[in-house]
Design a protein around this motif. Structure first.
Motif, PDB file in Angstrom:
ATOM      1  N   ASN A  93      63.428  16.160 -45.282  1.00 49.25           N
ATOM      2  CA  ASN A  93      63.487  17.264 -46.437  1.00 49.25           C
ATOM      3  C   ASN A  93      63.878  18.639 -46.146  1.00 49.25           C
ATOM      4  O   ASN A  93      64.842  19.192 -46.584  1.00 49.25           O
ATOM      5  CB  ASN A  93      62.320  17.188 -47.170  1.00 49.25           C
ATOM      6  CG  ASN A  93      62.368  17.629 -48.680  1.00 49.25           C
ATOM      7  OD1 ASN A  93      61.384  17.382 -49.415  1.00 49.25           O
ATOM      8  ND2 ASN A  93      63.389  18.025 -49.042  1.00 49.25           N
ATOM      9  N   LEU A  94      63.260  18.991 -44.829  1.00 51.42           N
ATOM     10  CA  LEU A  94      63.483  20.389 -44.560  1.00 51.42           C
ATOM     11  C   LEU A  94      64.871  20.645 -43.963  1.00 51.42           C
ATOM     12  O   LEU A  94      65.521  21.909 -44.114  1.00 51.42           O
ATOM     13  CB  LEU A  94      62.591  20.761 -43.614  1.00 51.42           C
ATOM     14  CG  LEU A  94      62.220  22.480 -43.021  1.00 51.42           C
ATOM     15  CD1 LEU A  94      61.993  23.127 -44.098  1.00 51.42           C
ATOM     16  CD2 LEU A  94      61.210  22.466 -41.906  1.00 51.42           C
ATOM     17  N   ILE A  95      65.578  19.812 -43.262  1.00 51.19           N
ATOM     18  CA  ILE A  95      66.888  19.935 -42.602  1.00 51.19           C
ATOM     19  C   ILE A  95      67.856  20.067 -43.878  1.00 51.19           C
ATOM     20  O   ILE A  95      68.681  20.888 -43.904  1.00 51.19           O
ATOM     21  CB  ILE A  95      67.328  18.549 -41.988  1.00 51.19           C
ATOM     22  CG1 ILE A  95      66.417  18.750 -40.555  1.00 51.19           C
ATOM     23  CG2 ILE A  95      68.662  18.799 -41.609  1.00 51.19           C
ATOM     24  CD1 ILE A  95      66.515  17.489 -39.689  1.00 51.19           C
ATOM     25  N   PHE A  96      67.510  19.130 -44.810  1.00 51.60           N
ATOM     26  CA  PHE A  96      68.413  19.265 -45.897  1.00 51.60           C
ATOM     27  C   PHE A  96      68.533  20.501 -46.712  1.00 51.60           C
ATOM     28  O   PHE A  96      69.480  21.270 -46.852  1.00 51.60           O
ATOM     29  CB  PHE A  96      68.485  18.185 -47.052  1.00 51.60           C
ATOM     30  CG  PHE A  96      69.170  18.167 -48.145  1.00 51.60           C
ATOM     31  CD1 PHE A  96      70.375  17.477 -48.236  1.00 51.60           C
ATOM     32  CD2 PHE A  96      68.861  18.545 -49.369  1.00 51.60           C
ATOM     33  CE1 PHE A  96      71.231  17.360 -49.185  1.00 51.60           C
ATOM     34  CE2 PHE A  96      69.778  18.728 -50.479  1.00 51.60           C
ATOM     35  CZ  PHE A  96      70.793  18.127 -50.633  1.00 51.60           C
ATOM     36  N   ILE A  97      67.271  20.883 -46.963  1.00 52.48           N
ATOM     37  CA  ILE A  97      67.061  22.223 -47.552  1.00 52.48           C
ATOM     38  C   ILE A  97      67.682  23.275 -46.665  1.00 52.48           C
ATOM     39  O   ILE A  97      68.336  24.281 -47.391  1.00 52.48           O
ATOM     40  CB  ILE A  97      65.595  22.671 -47.810  1.00 52.48           C
ATOM     41  CG1 ILE A  97      65.044  21.596 -48.758  1.00 52.48           C
ATOM     42  CG2 ILE A  97      65.321  24.030 -48.317  1.00 52.48           C
ATOM     43  CD1 ILE A  97      63.758  21.659 -49.062  1.00 52.48           C
ATOM     44  N   SER A  98      67.662  23.462 -45.558  1.00 53.12           N
ATOM     45  CA  SER A  98      68.101  24.506 -44.433  1.00 53.12           C
ATOM     46  C   SER A  98      69.507  24.602 -44.607  1.00 53.12           C
ATOM     47  O   SER A  98      70.344  25.501 -44.730  1.00 53.12           O
ATOM     48  CB  SER A  98      67.506  24.337 -43.153  1.00 53.12           C
ATOM     49  OG  SER A  98      66.392  24.334 -43.138  1.00 53.12           O
ATOM     50  N   ILE A  99      70.466  23.294 -44.420  1.00 54.51           N
ATOM     51  CA  ILE A  99      71.591  23.309 -44.556  1.00 54.51           C
ATOM     52  C   ILE A  99      72.282  23.736 -45.748  1.00 54.51           C
ATOM     53  O   ILE A  99      73.200  24.482 -46.043  1.00 54.51           O
ATOM     54  CB  ILE A  99      72.283  21.762 -44.113  1.00 54.51           C
ATOM     55  CG1 ILE A  99      71.836  21.548 -42.764  1.00 54.51           C
ATOM     56  CG2 ILE A  99      73.794  21.838 -44.411  1.00 54.51           C
ATOM     57  CD1 ILE A  99      72.220  20.042 -42.313  1.00 54.51           C
ATOM     58  N   LEU A 100      71.598  23.353 -46.968  1.00 53.67           N
ATOM     59  CA  LEU A 100      71.994  23.673 -48.330  1.00 53.67           C
ATOM     60  C   LEU A 100      71.992  25.092 -48.300  1.00 53.67           C
ATOM     61  O   LEU A 100      72.696  25.646 -49.121  1.00 53.67           O
ATOM     62  CB  LEU A 100      71.322  22.947 -49.369  1.00 53.67           C
ATOM     63  CG  LEU A 100      72.196  22.422 -50.615  1.00 53.67           C
ATOM     64  CD1 LEU A 100      73.469  21.759 -50.145  1.00 53.67           C
ATOM     65  CD2 LEU A 100      71.254  21.534 -51.501  1.00 53.67           C
TER      66      LEU A 100
END
Length: 270
Positions: A31-38
């Protein structure tokens, strides 16, 4: 109150809590990786706000789902069967399931969305690189998404990851109090790690491709699980940790070369 005191005095409850916290933190990495990239695709002034809102939504989603545990558990009941006889594995069992529950459909939709999103971002990076070979190393990000669009996409993935997280919690303990504490602790860790992780990705643009590869792999795993193929999470996160360690060595090597090149440059006499 007596039930809570009994849990506090139970070593088994404490062991379940620690184990569940670790599992929830690990599951929160995706979840955190997706939020960071976005969030890094937004203007710099909106990035932290998007991460805060996204993680807050994840917490609200998980806590809301915990109040509906009976409904969540019911999502694992089959809702339809395609009736397709697939290939058999080494044990004579079907290699994949043709019966789908609501959980399977949610995982399938989330997996397809992650695969589409990661593939689109990878294509964008490669296509941009065809015009400018230094694009991946350019720290000036091109804004290609609005704040609302980012929050909507984060919310959609929050739903998928939250359901997976709660089902994991239900499978590990029957005490709702332990689940609440573990979820709050895990999301707090996500909140503290969000800015450092996003800033690290922003400072090292080549890491974006690695993170997109992680999202692509996670999407494929979600699709596989939707079809009943169990992929041990330990293998997935070990592979991710190994890849991150290799990329860390590459970053260390590049910085060492840059320091040596800077040290060997002739100093100005003026």
């Amino acid at each position: 109150m007596e039930a809570i005191l009994a849990l506090l005095a139970s070593p088994a409850a404490w062991a379940a809590l620690v184990t569940l916290i670790v599992m929830e933190v690990v599951l929160g990495i995706d979840n955190l990786i997706f939020i960071s990239i976005l969030s890094n695709k937004l203007p710099e002034g909106q990035r932290q706000k998007a991460r805060r809102v996204g993680i807050s939504l994840a917490l609200v989603m998980r806590l809301a789902l915990l109040t509906m545990i009976a409904w969540i558990v019911g999502l694992t009941a089959p809702v339809f069967d395609l009736g397709i006889v697939g290939p058999l594995d080494a044990h004579g069992e079907p290699a994949f399931e043709t019966r789908f529950s609501w959980r399977d459909l949610i995982l399938l939709a989330g997996g397809l969305f992650l695969v589409w999103k990661a593939t689109t971002e990878i294509h964008h990076s490669v296509d941009s690189g065809a015009h400018d070979t230094d694009d991946l190393l350019d720290k000036k990000k091109v804004v290609s998404i609005t704040f609302t669009a980012a929050i909507v996409q984060i919310l959609l993935l929050d739903i998928v990851f939250s359901i997976d997280s709660i089902l994991t919690a239900v499978g590990m303990t029957e005490h709702v109090e332990i689940m609440y504490v573990a979820v709050v602790f895990a999301v707090t860790v996500m909140l503290l790690a969000a800015d450092p992780l996003a800033n690290f990705i922003n400072r090292n643009p080549t890491v974006v491709m690695l993170a997109l590869g992680f999202l692509l792999m996670i999407g494929m795993v979600l699709i596989a699980e939707a079809f009943g193929a169990h992929v041990p999470k330990g293998y997935i996160y070990t592979a991710m940790a190994f890849s991150a360690a290799v990329e860390g060595l590459n970053i260390w090597s590049r910085r060492a070369k840059e320091r040596r090149a800077a040290a060997n440059q002739p100093r100005s006499t003026h």
